[in-house]
Design a protein around this motif. Structure first.
Motif, mmCIF file in Angstrom:
data_model
loop_
_atom_site.group_PDB
_atom_site.id
_atom_site.type_symbol
_atom_site.label_atom_id
_atom_site.label_comp_id
_atom_site.label_asym_id
_atom_site.label_seq_id
_atom_site.Cartn_x
_atom_site.Cartn_y
_atom_site.Cartn_z
ATOM 1 N N GLU A 58 0.841 -1.215 0.000
ATOM 2 C CA GLU A 58 0.000 0.000 0.000
ATOM 3 C C GLU A 58 0.865 1.250 0.000
ATOM 4 O OE1 GLU A 58 -2.379 -0.534 3.488
ATOM 5 O OE2 GLU A 58 -3.909 -1.680 2.414
ATOM 6 N N ASP A 59 1.894 1.278 0.839
ATOM 7 C CA ASP A 59 2.793 2.445 0.910
ATOM 8 C C ASP A 59 3.462 2.690 -0.443
ATOM 9 O OD1 ASP A 59 2.110 2.749 3.554
ATOM 10 O OD2 ASP A 59 3.991 1.903 4.343
ATOM 11 N N LYS A 60 3.887 1.623 -1.096
ATOM 12 C CA LYS A 60 4.538 1.716 -2.400
ATOM 13 C C LYS A 60 3.575 2.292 -3.439
ATOM 14 C CE LYS A 60 7.007 -1.262 -5.647
ATOM 15 N NZ LYS A 60 7.406 -2.655 -5.899
ATOM 16 N N ARG A 61 2.328 1.857 -3.371
ATOM 17 C CA ARG A 61 1.343 2.295 -4.347
ATOM 18 C C ARG A 61 0.953 3.765 -4.137
ATOM 19 N NH1 ARG A 61 -4.492 -0.073 -6.154
ATOM 20 N NH2 ARG A 61 -5.111 1.831 -7.144
#
Length: 63
Positions: A58-61
């Motif tokens: 999620e953080d990457k996205r």
């Protein structure tokens, strides 16, 4: 105090997160999801590792 980790089966992971079994194993191959712990012929994932992997995805996205 003992560090007791709980485990999730693939069925439990797939019920909680909207992805297919193929996607789950594809994420493992890419290194974006932890590999399972094998107990005999069954595969289980440590609950905290699953939560951390999903958060990282999620953080990457969203970054």
């Amino acid at each position: 105090m003992q560090n007791q980790s709980t485990y999730k089966s693939a069925k439990e992971i797939l019920a909680q997160y909207p992805m297919s079994r193929t996607t789950l194993y594809r994420l493992i191959q890419k290194g974006d999801f932890p590999p399972p712990v094998k107990f005999g012929s069954r595969s289980y994932w440590k609950r905290d590792e699953v939560d951390n992997a999903v958060k990282a995805i999620e953080d990457k996205r969203f970054s």
